[in-house]
Write an enzyme that holds these catalytic residues in place. Structure first.
Site, PDB file in Angstrom:
ATOM      1  N   ASP A  91      44.207  34.771  46.597  1.00  0.00           N
ATOM      2  CA  ASP A  91      44.259  35.960  46.590  1.00  0.00           C
ATOM      3  C   ASP A  91      45.093  35.697  45.744  1.00  0.00           C
ATOM      4  O   ASP A  91      46.295  34.643  46.856  1.00  0.00           O
ATOM      5  CB  ASP A  91      43.952  35.894  47.069  1.00  0.00           C
ATOM      6  CG  ASP A  91      44.178  37.981  47.105  1.00  0.00           C
ATOM      7  OD1 ASP A  91      44.092  38.249  46.407  1.00  0.00           O
ATOM      8  OD2 ASP A  91      45.062  38.249  47.985  1.00  0.00           O
ATOM      9  N   HIS A  92      46.250  36.596  44.460  1.00  0.00           N
ATOM     10  CA  HIS A  92      47.677  36.197  44.604  1.00  0.00           C
ATOM     11  C   HIS A  92      48.548  35.209  44.339  1.00  0.00           C
ATOM     12  O   HIS A  92      49.934  34.928  44.225  1.00  0.00           O
ATOM     13  CB  HIS A  92      48.290  37.337  45.518  1.00  0.00           C
ATOM     14  CG  HIS A  92      48.408  38.941  45.365  1.00  0.00           C
ATOM     15  ND1 HIS A  92      48.195  38.903  45.224  1.00  0.00           N
ATOM     16  CD2 HIS A  92      47.663  39.079  46.522  1.00  0.00           C
ATOM     17  CE1 HIS A  92      48.688  40.827  44.891  1.00  0.00           C
ATOM     18  NE2 HIS A  92      47.898  40.706  45.798  1.00  0.00           N
TER      19      HIS A  92
ATOM     20  N   ASP B  60      48.560  36.665  39.961  1.00  0.00           N
ATOM     21  CA  ASP B  60      49.222  37.429  39.388  1.00  0.00           C
ATOM     22  C   ASP B  60      50.338  38.030  38.403  1.00  0.00           C
ATOM     23  O   ASP B  60      51.607  36.481  39.915  1.00  0.00           O
ATOM     24  CB  ASP B  60      49.861  38.373  41.360  1.00  0.00           C
ATOM     25  CG  ASP B  60      50.631  39.270  41.528  1.00  0.00           C
ATOM     26  OD1 ASP B  60      50.920  40.164  40.688  1.00  0.00           O
ATOM     27  OD2 ASP B  60      50.845  39.754  42.987  1.00  0.00           O
TER      28      ASP B  60
ATOM     29  N   GLU C 256      46.467  41.791  38.240  1.00  0.00           N
ATOM     30  CA  GLU C 256      47.026  43.045  38.949  1.00  0.00           C
ATOM     31  C   GLU C 256      47.955  43.764  37.813  1.00  0.00           C
ATOM     32  O   GLU C 256      49.149  42.865  37.014  1.00  0.00           O
ATOM     33  CB  GLU C 256      48.417  42.658  39.730  1.00  0.00           C
ATOM     34  CG  GLU C 256      48.729  44.313  40.607  1.00  0.00           C
ATOM     35  CD  GLU C 256      49.245  44.112  42.439  1.00  0.00           C
ATOM     36  OE1 GLU C 256      50.664  44.473  42.126  1.00  0.00           O
ATOM     37  OE2 GLU C 256      48.665  42.852  42.319  1.00  0.00           O
TER      38      GLU C 256
ATOM     39  N   HIS D 183      43.598  47.112  46.541  1.00  0.00           N
ATOM     40  CA  HIS D 183      44.576  45.836  47.326  1.00  0.00           C
ATOM     41  C   HIS D 183      45.515  46.720  48.095  1.00  0.00           C
ATOM     42  O   HIS D 183      45.691  47.723  47.932  1.00  0.00           O
ATOM     43  CB  HIS D 183      46.412  45.250  47.255  1.00  0.00           C
ATOM     44  CG  HIS D 183      45.076  43.262  46.034  1.00  0.00           C
ATOM     45  ND1 HIS D 183      45.246  43.224  46.085  1.00  0.00           N
ATOM     46  CD2 HIS D 183      44.255  43.420  45.249  1.00  0.00           C
ATOM     47  CE1 HIS D 183      45.167  41.683  45.570  1.00  0.00           C
ATOM     48  NE2 HIS D 183      44.298  42.760  44.499  1.00  0.00           N
TER      49      HIS D 183
ATOM     50  N   ASN E  87      39.979  45.090  49.044  1.00  0.00           N
ATOM     51  CA  ASN E  87      41.050  44.116  50.167  1.00  0.00           C
ATOM     52  C   ASN E  87      41.160  44.273  50.947  1.00  0.00           C
ATOM     53  O   ASN E  87      42.579  45.500  51.151  1.00  0.00           O
ATOM     54  CB  ASN E  87      42.531  43.479  48.869  1.00  0.00           C
ATOM     55  CG  ASN E  87      42.036  42.348  47.756  1.00  0.00           C
ATOM     56  OD1 ASN E  87      40.365  42.758  47.534  1.00  0.00           O
ATOM     57  ND2 ASN E  87      42.444  41.832  46.754  1.00  0.00           N
TER      58      ASN E  87
ATOM     59  N   THR F  27      45.364  42.476  57.034  1.00  0.00           N
ATOM     60  CA  THR F  27      46.045  43.600  57.901  1.00  0.00           C
ATOM     61  C   THR F  27      45.583  44.389  59.324  1.00  0.00           C
ATOM     62  O   THR F  27      45.651  43.750  59.791  1.00  0.00           O
ATOM     63  CB  THR F  27      47.214  44.840  57.440  1.00  0.00           C
ATOM     64  OG1 THR F  27      48.293  43.421  56.410  1.00  0.00           O
ATOM     65  CG2 THR F  27      48.109  44.227  59.166  1.00  0.00           C
TER      66      THR F  27
END
Length: 288
Positions: free
Chosen positions: A83-84, A105, A135, A205, A227, A230
Site C-alpha cells: 500500500d502507498h 502512489d 491514486e 482510502h 481501505n 486507523t
C-alpha cells in the site's frame, strides 16, 4: 486455502456490487487478527502493508513474509498487498517476495508526471502478473499535507486509467487518512460519476473516518475496495490500554498484545459483514 490474488477477490465483488475490506497491518498480531475476523465472517480479505509499515520494520521483507505465511494458512481467500508505495524500488521488492498486487502512489506529482511514472510502474508490474492500484486526486490526511477538500475529476480519471492501464483507482471523494472521528461526508454523486467514467474498480482510502452509513452508501454508489487502518489501530490501542489498567503489574507483551489482537478480530468480522451485505440491502447502516 491457496493465497489469493487481488483480482480474484476484487473482480467478483465488483461484479456483484459488494465491498471488499482491505485492512492495514502494523505487526503480525494485526495480520493474525484480520484473518481470524475474515474467517468468522466467511469473507475474503486483503492484508495491506504500507510503505510506512515497511519502514517501521526496517525493511519490507520480514512483515511481507509473515503476512504471506498467515494468508497461506487461512480458511478464506486472502490477498497480500503493498500500500502507498512511492518508489519503484519498493514495488520491485514486493514482487520478489511474492506480493501479487501493489498500490503505486504518485498522486503528489503533477498530473502529467503521475501518468508517466505510473505507466512505467504499471507496465513493469503487468509484465510480471502484478495487479496495480494508483491514486488520482491526493486523498486527504496522508503525511499531514493533503487537503480533505480534494476531489478527483471524472474526465481526468477516465484519461488517467486509459493512459496508465492501472487495474484500480483510488479516488478523492471526501475521506481523509488517519481520521479519529467517523464523521467524514462523502460525495456520493461524484463516486457515481467516476464509476461511470472509468472501467476499473474504485478504491476508498481513509475509510476509518467514514460512518457505517457512509460506507454502505459509498459501495452502492460504485466503490469496491475499502481501505481501513486507523479504526483497527484505535480498537487495538483501547484494548491494550484497558488491559494494562486492569493488570498494571503485567510486564509480558504477549499478554497485552493478545488483548489487542483479540479485540481486532470481531471488529473485522463486523466490518466485513457490513461491506458484503451492502448489495442485498441487509446492512443495518448503524455507526458503531
Amino acid at each position: 486455502m491457496p493465497l489469493a490474488t487481488m483480482g480474484e477477490i476484487i473482480g467478483p465483488a465488483r461484479a456483484a456490487g459488494r465491498g471488499v475490506g482491505a485492512f492495514n497491518v502494523i505487526g503480525i498480531e494485526h495480520a493474525e487478527a484480520i484473518v481470524t475476523g475474515a474467517e468468522a465472517a466467511d469473507a475474503p480479505v486483503v492484508l495491506q502493508i504500507s510503505e510506512n509499515c515497511a519502514a517501521w520494520h526496517g525493511a519490507l521483507e520480514p512483515i511481507a513474509r509473515a503476512c504471506l505465511a498467515v494468508a497461506r494458512a487461512a480458511a478464506v481467500p486472502v490477498a497480500v498487498h503493498l500500500d502507498h508505495a512511492t518508489g519503484a524500488e519498493l514495488v520491485r521488492a514486493a514482487s520478489s517476495f511474492g506480493l501479487s498486487s501493489v498500490m503505486y502512489d504518485a498522486s503528489g506529482l503533477r498530473y502529467d508526471e503521475n501518468v508517466r511514472v505510473t505507466t512505467e510502474v504499471a507496465t513493469w508490474c503487468h509484465d510480471r502478473g502484478i495487479w496495480v492500484e494508483a491514486e488520482l486526486g491526493e486523498i486527504g490526511g496522508k503525511n499531514g499535507v493533503h487537503s480533505s477538500l480534494a476531489r478527483t475529476d471524472p474526465g481526468q480519471a477516465r484519461g488517467f486509467v486509459a493512459d496508465t492501464g492501472v487495474d484500480a483507482l483510488a479516488v478523492a471523494v471526501g475521506s481523509s487518512h488517519a481520521m479519529l472521528r467517523r464523521d467524514a461526508v462523502l460525495d456520493f454523486g461524484l463516486i457515481g460519476r467516476i464509476r461511470r467514467a472509468v472501467g476499473v474498480p474504485l478504491v476508498l482510502h481513509g475509510s476509518s473516518g467514514v460512518p457505517d452509513e457512509g460506507l454502505v452508501a459509498a459501495i452502492r454508489a460504485g466503490l469496491t475496495k475499502i481501505n481501513i487502518a486507523t479504526q483497527l489501530n484505535k480498537v487495538f490501542t483501547a484494548a491494550v490500554r484497558n488491559y494494562l489498567v486492569a493488570e498494571p503489574a503485567v510486564v509480558d507483551p504477549r499478554r497485552y498484545g493478545s488483548a489487542g489482537r483479540d479485540a481486532i478480530a470481531p471488529e473485522v468480522t463486523r466490518l466485513l459483514g457490513l461491506l458484503s451485505a451492502c448489495v442485498a440491502g441487509r446492512a443495518g447502516g448503524r455507526d458503531r
